[in-house]
Design an enzyme around this catalytic site. Sequence first.
Site, PDB file in Angstrom:
ATOM      1  N   LYS A   1       0.867  -1.184   0.000  1.00 36.24           N
ATOM      2  CA  LYS A   1       0.000   0.000   0.000  1.00 36.24           C
ATOM      3  C   LYS A   1       0.896   1.224   0.000  1.00 36.24           C
ATOM      4  O   LYS A   1       2.016   1.177   0.512  1.00 36.24           O
ATOM      5  CB  LYS A   1      -0.893   0.029   1.244  1.00 36.24           C
ATOM      6  CG  LYS A   1      -2.125   0.904   1.091  1.00 36.24           C
ATOM      7  CD  LYS A   1      -3.233   0.188   0.320  1.00 36.24           C
ATOM      8  CE  LYS A   1      -4.387   1.111  -0.002  1.00 36.24           C
ATOM      9  NZ  LYS A   1      -5.544   0.359  -0.516  1.00 36.24           N
ATOM     10  N   ASP A  61      -6.983   4.385  -4.704  1.00 40.10           N
ATOM     11  CA  ASP A  61      -7.659   4.178  -3.414  1.00 40.10           C
ATOM     12  C   ASP A  61      -8.294   5.527  -3.091  1.00 40.10           C
ATOM     13  O   ASP A  61      -8.525   6.338  -4.007  1.00 40.10           O
ATOM     14  CB  ASP A  61      -6.656   3.736  -2.337  1.00 40.10           C
ATOM     15  CG  ASP A  61      -7.336   3.278  -1.048  1.00 40.10           C
ATOM     16  OD1 ASP A  61      -7.896   2.182  -1.029  1.00 40.10           O
ATOM     17  OD2 ASP A  61      -7.339   4.037  -0.037  1.00 40.10           O
TER      18      ASP A  61
HETATM   19  P1  NDP Z   1     -12.894   7.729  -2.998  1.00 35.20           P
HETATM   20  O1  NDP Z   1     -11.835   8.715  -2.726  1.00 35.20           O
HETATM   21  O2  NDP Z   1     -13.394   7.577  -4.385  1.00 35.20           O
HETATM   22  O3  NDP Z   1     -14.160   7.997  -2.066  1.00 35.20           O
HETATM   23  C1  NDP Z   1     -14.018   7.986  -0.699  1.00 35.20           C
HETATM   24  C2  NDP Z   1     -15.332   8.429  -0.079  1.00 35.20           C
HETATM   25  O4  NDP Z   1     -15.256   8.229   1.327  1.00 35.20           O
HETATM   26  C3  NDP Z   1     -15.620   9.889  -0.302  1.00 35.20           C
HETATM   27  O5  NDP Z   1     -17.004  10.079  -0.344  1.00 35.20           O
HETATM   28  C4  NDP Z   1     -15.007  10.525   0.936  1.00 35.20           C
HETATM   29  O6  NDP Z   1     -15.572  11.771   1.297  1.00 35.20           O
HETATM   30  C5  NDP Z   1     -15.330   9.497   1.997  1.00 35.20           C
HETATM   31  N1  NDP Z   1     -14.318   9.559   3.057  1.00 35.20           N
HETATM   32  C6  NDP Z   1     -12.979   9.488   2.918  1.00 35.20           C
HETATM   33  N2  NDP Z   1     -12.375   9.637   4.095  1.00 35.20           N
HETATM   34  C7  NDP Z   1     -13.364   9.829   4.985  1.00 35.20           C
HETATM   35  C8  NDP Z   1     -13.368  10.046   6.374  1.00 35.20           C
HETATM   36  N3  NDP Z   1     -12.233  10.099   7.077  1.00 35.20           N
HETATM   37  N4  NDP Z   1     -14.588  10.184   6.979  1.00 35.20           N
HETATM   38  C9  NDP Z   1     -15.747  10.117   6.269  1.00 35.20           C
HETATM   39  N5  NDP Z   1     -15.786   9.935   4.949  1.00 35.20           N
HETATM   40  C10 NDP Z   1     -14.615   9.783   4.321  1.00 35.20           C
HETATM   41  O7  NDP Z   1     -12.325   6.330  -2.436  1.00 35.20           O
HETATM   42  P2  NDP Z   1     -12.816   4.859  -2.769  1.00 35.20           P
HETATM   43  O8  NDP Z   1     -14.269   4.838  -3.019  1.00 35.20           O
HETATM   44  O9  NDP Z   1     -11.891   4.318  -3.788  1.00 35.20           O
HETATM   45  O10 NDP Z   1     -12.476   4.103  -1.398  1.00 35.20           O
HETATM   46  C11 NDP Z   1     -13.419   3.960  -0.347  1.00 35.20           C
HETATM   47  C12 NDP Z   1     -12.994   2.830   0.557  1.00 35.20           C
HETATM   48  O11 NDP Z   1     -12.924   1.606  -0.216  1.00 35.20           O
HETATM   49  C13 NDP Z   1     -11.625   2.970   1.221  1.00 35.20           C
HETATM   50  O12 NDP Z   1     -11.644   2.354   2.479  1.00 35.20           O
HETATM   51  C14 NDP Z   1     -10.722   2.167   0.288  1.00 35.20           C
HETATM   52  O13 NDP Z   1      -9.546   1.725   0.942  1.00 35.20           O
HETATM   53  C15 NDP Z   1     -11.650   1.017  -0.058  1.00 35.20           C
HETATM   54  N6  NDP Z   1     -11.312   0.267  -1.256  1.00 35.20           N
HETATM   55  C16 NDP Z   1     -11.235   0.891  -2.468  1.00 35.20           C
HETATM   56  C17 NDP Z   1     -10.951   0.158  -3.598  1.00 35.20           C
HETATM   57  C18 NDP Z   1     -10.974   0.759  -4.959  1.00 35.20           C
HETATM   58  O14 NDP Z   1     -10.902  -0.004  -5.923  1.00 35.20           O
HETATM   59  N7  NDP Z   1     -11.094   2.062  -5.114  1.00 35.20           N
HETATM   60  C19 NDP Z   1     -10.632  -1.277  -3.517  1.00 35.20           C
HETATM   61  C20 NDP Z   1     -10.826  -1.855  -2.201  1.00 35.20           C
HETATM   62  C21 NDP Z   1     -11.119  -1.078  -1.129  1.00 35.20           C
HETATM   63  P3  NDP Z   1     -14.722  13.133   1.077  1.00 35.20           P
HETATM   64  O15 NDP Z   1     -14.941  13.479  -0.341  1.00 35.20           O
HETATM   65  O16 NDP Z   1     -15.351  14.078   2.041  1.00 35.20           O
HETATM   66  O17 NDP Z   1     -13.298  12.839   1.408  1.00 35.20           O
END
Ligand code: NDP
Length: 451
Positions: free
Chosen positions: A130, A170
Amino acid sequence: MDKFTRNYVDGFMAELIAKNPGETEFHQAVREVVESVAPYVTANPYLMDLKILERMVEPERVIMFRVPWMDDRGEIHINKGYRVQMNSSIGPYKGGIRFHSSVNLSIMKFLAFEQTFKNSLTTLPMGGAKGGSDFSPRGKSDAEVMRFCQSFMTELQRHIGPDTDVPAGDIGVGGREVGFLFGQYKRLRDEFTGTLTGKGQNWGGSLMRPEATGYGACYFAQEMLATRGKSFEGQTVVISGAGNVAQYAAEKATALGAKVVTLSDSDGFIYDPDGISVEKLGYVKKLKNVIRGRIKEYVKEYPSAQYFEHQRPWGISCDIAMPCATQNEIDADDARKLVDNGCYCVAEGANMPTTPEAIAIFQNAKLLYSPGKASNAGGVATSGLEMSQNSMRLKWTAEEVDEKLHGIMSDIHSACVKYGTEEDGYVNYVKGANIAGFIKVANSMVEQGLV
Ligand code: NDP
């Protein structure tokens, strides 16, 4: 757990915490795995003699570096850059890059550790890693994001490659960022290889990679629901996040007949009792991916919905919950609310979104509960499929990729059932995922000697 194994776990965790002080997320992720696999380890003492678990929790390599960049006003900023190469026993390192202000070494190590088991579960040959930075793309111009990505990659390119380490996206790293990172990698290394995944469709990206994590989480949930004779049809679904994973989880759940009623970001959540239809989700995608706005703007567009500032959506009554935002976003109070309101299935799209206390509440209430390392593995699995397509210099159709993704999620579910079914028939997906992921990595380490 017998007394010997309990003592083994306690001793192991005490040493880990002493050696890695203050890394609370890393401690949490390791404890969850060690609690699951310790009975297997103590039943196979050669694993203790060979110190396999002790080796697994020590990253093979940690790279930390300075990322200097200049904003549009000419001001200089310095961010921290990381790549944690945790385990390469079953394939080249593989794992996403996160750009978020909360990123630190503990979060990087927890994610790289989880990734090792997740990648093992996919059945594809990928090690665990990571990376990321405490840089937040929020509020930055495209030019600033590009300059940051170029500076970040200028150092990272020394440590990655198609057969060494293959990063992906991510939190905070989507198609735009992968493009800037890949462009700089190609320029500095003078090679066009599949070193990053999540690439654009015109330059080596796999069809279905953007959808894969969210769709895969729904495919996994479908398998869980089927064990109780249920499906998504007619169910109310609460989703957190509004990014890549949340958007495609919402899309697939809706396609499977469910009504998705919430989405969120770090400022609050929206509740749409009529359901977030395909058309409304189209608006959300434009809002988040193109305009890069906030989720609260949804209620201006759809006034029958409500916005709850600084709150999480877990108090909304639902059948199925899918946390798709970030780590530790469901605590014990949230878990109690979900159970009390009739939720019977929690499928994690995010990594480690549920605290240990909340997991215990779900499991004691016998909910269908899947940890992210099982139910969100569709993202990295499809990254693995992107690597295969890049190596073969060809491109599969969306249907071919989707079919493979579906098969992988179903196989992961079967592995969880095989290793996680308890005496009363309840499937402990945490235990199942951890043991299934662990055995393959542990055996590979044993076979490769003391390295
Ligand atoms: P994005 O950046 O596309 O979206 C993240 C979302 O989560 C946004 O809406 C963001 O809001 C919100 N968020 C982020 N940090 C926080 C926080 N501290 N508190 C509340 N809301 C938060 O990321 P992904 O959708 O790619 O990832 C989401 C999750 O899925 C993560 O845990 C990631 O590790 C996991 N994941 C992702 C994969 C992928 O293929 N993308 C694969 C496997 C797991 P804001 O805009 O306000 O930051």
